[in-house]
Design a protein around this motif. Structure first.
Motif: not given
Length: 252
Positions: A46, A49-50, A67-68, A70-72
């Motif tokens: 995860h 991919q994030a 589910t955000l 580590w999301r860029r």
């Protein structure tokens, strides 16, 4: 049927039950460690991919339960420089040595004019001769675009310096909820760890060498292997023990 000397039922039954319970327990513990390793592997995928995904245009109207982690993301707006907080006692690896410094946390006003979000702009070394002083660094002005990674919180550390507190510009700890109550700002529950954009140099004097979490997947696998090996040892030992007792019974 083999019996003990007193003529009672075979004495090995309690020991056999204990051995079987030992096998069941160690296998169960091995399975637990295997599941933990699998969960950590899924988290690793995860994060990867994030981090590799295209930045999400963040406007502050995102479901906090999404589910955000580590999301860029990409932010458009401007820093509220007068609200900057310096989070003390943060260790950064500099030339192979741990150096104490600050995280520079600045609220970022999004273009909607309503929502602000805390940006961890980076790390800066503490002046060893001026513990209560903030080292100089550049503060960007005007409307700009910031890219970073979303997190829910900043880890707390042990308070070491008397100059650090729960309020004021230099702090030992930081909570979005507490800061929102303190300032009356409309803050997003997320914190953005700023990244250096490819076309930009590190001109503000801040270090943004964010470390990925050490999830310990191999450690869980090693523990699982140890538990399975113990289960095999108990099972093998039990078989050998039963075989010897069976042979003694036949000889008797």
């Amino acid at each position: 049927m083999y019996r003990n000397k007193s003529g009672n039922k075979p004495a090995f039954w309690p020991w056999l039950a204990l051995a079987l319970a030992g096998v069941a327990l160690t296998v169960s513990l091995g399975n637990w460690q295997t599941r933990r390793a699998a969960a950590k592997e899924q988290l690793q995928r995860h994060i990867a991919q994030a981090m590799q995904a295209q930045p999400l245009a963040f406007d502050g109207h995102v479901d906090p339960g999404a589910t955000l982690e580590w999301r860029r993301v990409s932010l458009r707006g401007q820093y509220l420089r007068e609200r900057t907080v310096y989070l003390d006692n943060r260790i950064q690896n500099v030339s192979g040595q741990g150096v104490v410094g600050f995280y520079v946390l600045t609220p970022f006003q999004l273009e909607d004019g309503v929502t602000q979000i805390i940006v961890n702009r980076g790390w800066i070394a503490r002046d060893a001769h001026r513990i209560g002083a903030v080292p100089p660094h550049d503060n960007p002005t005007g409307v700009l675009t910031v890219e970073g990674v979303l997190h829910k919180e900043i880890g707390q550390t042990l308070q070491l310096a008397a100059a650090s507190s729960a309020s004021g510009p230099i702090r030992a700890s930081f909570s979005v909820d507490a800061y929102q109550r303190e300032t009356g700002m409309t803050l997003s529950p997320w914190i953005v760890y700023q990244l250096d954009r490819a076309q930009e140099a590190r001109s503000d004097g801040l270090v943004r060498d964010w470390q990925l979490p050490a999830l310990g997947v191999e450690k869980h696998r090693a523990y699982a292997l140890q538990w399975y090996a113990m289960a095999c040892a108990i099972a093998l030992g039990t078989v050998v023990w039963l075989w010897k007792r069976f042979n003694r019974g036949n000889e008797a």
